[in-house]
Design a protein around this motif. Structure first.
Motif, short mmCIF file in Angstrom:
data_model
loop_
_atom_site.label_atom_id
_atom_site.label_comp_id
_atom_site.label_asym_id
_atom_site.label_seq_id
_atom_site.Cartn_x
_atom_site.Cartn_y
_atom_site.Cartn_z
N LYS A 175 0.79 -1.32 -0.17
CA LYS A 175 -0.06 0.15 0.11
C LYS A 175 0.84 1.06 -0.10
CE LYS A 175 -3.45 0.14 3.05
NZ LYS A 175 -4.27 -0.42 4.10
N ARG A 209 2.70 1.90 -3.23
CA ARG A 209 1.83 2.44 -4.35
C ARG A 209 1.45 3.99 -3.98
NH1 ARG A 209 -1.18 -3.45 -4.40
NH2 ARG A 209 -0.33 -4.24 -6.22
N GLN A 210 1.26 4.28 -2.70
CA GLN A 210 1.18 5.43 -2.46
C GLN A 210 2.22 6.57 -2.70
OE1 GLN A 210 -0.69 6.87 1.48
NE2 GLN A 210 -1.52 4.68 1.68
N THR A 227 4.93 6.13 -4.90
CA THR A 227 5.07 5.89 -6.44
C THR A 227 3.99 6.57 -7.27
OG1 THR A 227 4.47 3.94 -6.86
CG2 THR A 227 6.85 4.24 -6.06
N ARG A 243 2.00 4.73 -8.20
CA ARG A 243 1.76 3.64 -9.57
C ARG A 243 1.15 2.40 -8.89
NH1 ARG A 243 7.31 5.38 -10.73
NH2 ARG A 243 8.04 3.54 -9.61
N SER A 244 0.32 1.59 -9.68
CA SER A 244 -0.02 0.67 -8.96
C SER A 244 0.30 -0.75 -9.08
CB SER A 244 -1.68 0.55 -9.62
OG SER A 244 -1.66 0.47 -10.95
N ASN A 245 1.00 -1.01 -10.36
CA ASN A 245 1.30 -2.42 -10.71
C ASN A 245 2.76 -2.72 -9.53
OD1 ASN A 245 1.65 -4.82 -12.46
ND2 ASN A 245 3.22 -4.01 -13.48
N GLY A 305 -4.40 -8.41 -0.74
CA GLY A 305 -3.35 -7.64 -1.42
C GLY A 305 -2.01 -8.76 -1.58
N ASP A 311 -3.40 -6.32 -10.47
CA ASP A 311 -2.31 -5.50 -10.19
C ASP A 311 -1.14 -5.99 -9.76
OD1 ASP A 311 -3.82 -2.87 -11.00
OD2 ASP A 311 -4.77 -3.14 -9.02
N ASP A 326 3.24 -2.35 -17.21
CA ASP A 326 3.12 -1.02 -16.80
C ASP A 326 4.53 -0.73 -15.71
OD1 ASP A 326 0.88 -0.30 -18.09
OD2 ASP A 326 -0.41 -0.87 -16.47
N PRO A 336 6.19 -0.52 -12.74
CA PRO A 336 5.59 -0.98 -11.27
C PRO A 336 6.05 -0.08 -10.21
CG PRO A 336 7.62 -2.24 -11.89
CD PRO A 336 7.24 -1.48 -12.85
N ALA A 337 5.19 0.03 -9.03
CA ALA A 337 5.60 0.80 -7.74
C ALA A 337 6.54 0.06 -7.24
CB ALA A 337 4.10 0.80 -7.11
#
Length: 421
Positions: free
Chosen positions: A121, A124-125, A127, A129-131, A145, A165, A197, A199-200
């Motif tokens: 989590k 992702r926050q 960066t 980005r979600s991947n 997750g 993701d 994509d 990735p984070a």
């Protein structure tokens, strides 16, 4: 009701280990378990890596008794307590500072899966980005997750929803010893037509435990760090099973000389078997808003007490890691001798520290049969891998040379019995 009847009648069908080890345990000390009817078992399982310092280690038991008798805080959410302060100070002084690691410490819910959830989590926050990149045969937990980053088909099917993701790529050695699987990662990241994509984060275990005792090479880990660092991708090292001395060092990534952006720690960090989990993260990654990731039991002060006692007892000098190295040499030599003694099984031996496995390339079912036979002879040892094809050696780091030899002899006898049946 006596024996296992009450468990069979009232406990959920989800129960697992009791099916492999169908007795009622009552007491334990060090590397020995005792059932309610007085039978003794040697433990090569160590609570799936929770009990690195053995069962009921008297150092921790005494510290916990004294704390309880003093009226110390037990449940504190994320409020400041003396027990938490003392743990943070000891962890910084004994673990982080000597290794040149500059991390903030997040106390998550007390399971490894929750630490992984928190790490994903916040990555992702941080960066935007979600991947996330994860690897074949990875195990990172079973909440949704963490489950998305876990590979095993059985566990993923139990999720009941799509698990998105996450992009899955081959771990070191997955395509054979002569293929560097990071060539594919680098190509996918740099090719705008790959469909992957940016990735984070990349999440990885330096030694895969549940996935079959797969050990990433030093060169592979270093290259993975270079690839992620060059592209602004956060590197998460999952140290939940391979950490806290299991690999021979406190962290399993130490041997590679790399510094991850985030590290998840659980299982043996409390030392005593009490639930506890941490995320270590660089200050720049710590973008949490207050209360954005909470957990009712993230402040387990009893765990802080035993965790600090373990750090001050076992990690203040090199004596403990020296003893682990001695037991590793003993274990590896014995497993290589077993592989030579039973050539018909075509065993491979792999591992590091006191985290080893042997697998038959000819008969994947052999590990399960040997585990079952060993249990009848007084040894608790589990299997791992996608097909449960690996006999997994996970003894306490405090096991004696005699206990280790005794357990290995039971494995030999069990192999003889199974192969001659």
């Amino acid at each position: 009701m006596t024996g296992l009847e009450i468990f069979d009648r009232f406990e959920s069908e989800v129960r697992g280990y009791v099916r492999s080890f169908p007795v009622v345990f009552e007491q334990a000390q060090g590397s020995t378990l005792h059932t309610e009817d007085g039978k003794e078992y040697l433990d090569f399982f160590a609570g799936a890596g929770v009990l690195n310092y053995g069962h009921n280690n008297p150092i921790f038991t005494q510290a916990l008794i004294e704390y309880l008798q003093s009226g110390g805080i037990i449940h504190g959410l994320d409020m400041a307590t003396v027990a938490k302060r003392d743990f943070i100070e000891a962890f910084q002084r004994i673990v982080l500072a000597p290794r040149g690691l500059d991390y903030k410490i997040q106390f998550t819910g007390p399971t490894g899966a929750n630490a992984v959830e928190a790490a994903l989590k916040v990555a992702r926050q941080a960066t935007g980005r979600s991947n996330v990149i994860a690897f074949t045969n990875a195990f990172h937990g079973l909440s949704l997750g963490a489950l998305a980053a876990t590979s095993n088909k059985k566990y993923r099917a139990a999720g009941g929803v799509s698990l998105g993701d996450v992009t899955r790529l081959p771990y070191d050695g997955y395509l054979g010893d002569n293929v560097d699987t990071l060539d594919l990662l680098e190509r996918l990241l740099d090719d705008p037509g790959s469909g992957v994509d940016l990735p984070a984060a990349v999440i990885v275990e330096a030694i895969q435990g549940e996935g079959g005792i797969n050990v990433a090479s030093i060169a592979w880990l270093r290259r993975l760090r270079e690839i992620t660092e060059a592209r602004g991708i956060l590197l998460i090292l999952d140290e939940i099973q391979a950490g806290v001395g299991r690999s021979g060092d406190f962290f399993s990534f130490e041997a590679a000389g790399i510094v991850p952006d985030l590290v998840t720690v659980s299982k043996s960090i409390s030392a005593s078997g009490l639930p506890m989990a941490l995320v270590l993260l660089r200050a720049e990654v710590d973008v949490w808003e207050p209360g954005a990731h909470t957990g009712t039991f993230r402040g387990n002060n009893l765990a802080f007490i035993s965790a600090r006692a373990a750090l001050e007892t076992y990690w203040a000098d090199t004596a403990f890691t020296d003893s682990i190295a001695e037991r590793e040499a003993q274990l590896r030599a014995a497993l290589e001798a077993i592989a030579a003694e039973f050539p018909e099984a075509e065993f491979t031996v792999r591992g590091r520290g006191l985290m080893y496995g042997i697998a038959s390339t000819k008969n994947p079912a052999l590990a399960g049969a040997v585990s079952a036979e060993a249990f009848t002879r007084g040894l608790v040892i589990e299997t791992s891998g996608a097909h449960d094809e690996v006999l997994k050696f996970l003894p306490a780091l405090t096991i004696t040379a005699d206990e280790l030899d005794r357990g290995l002899q039971i494995v030999r006898e069990s192999l003889t019995a199974v192969l001659s049946a």
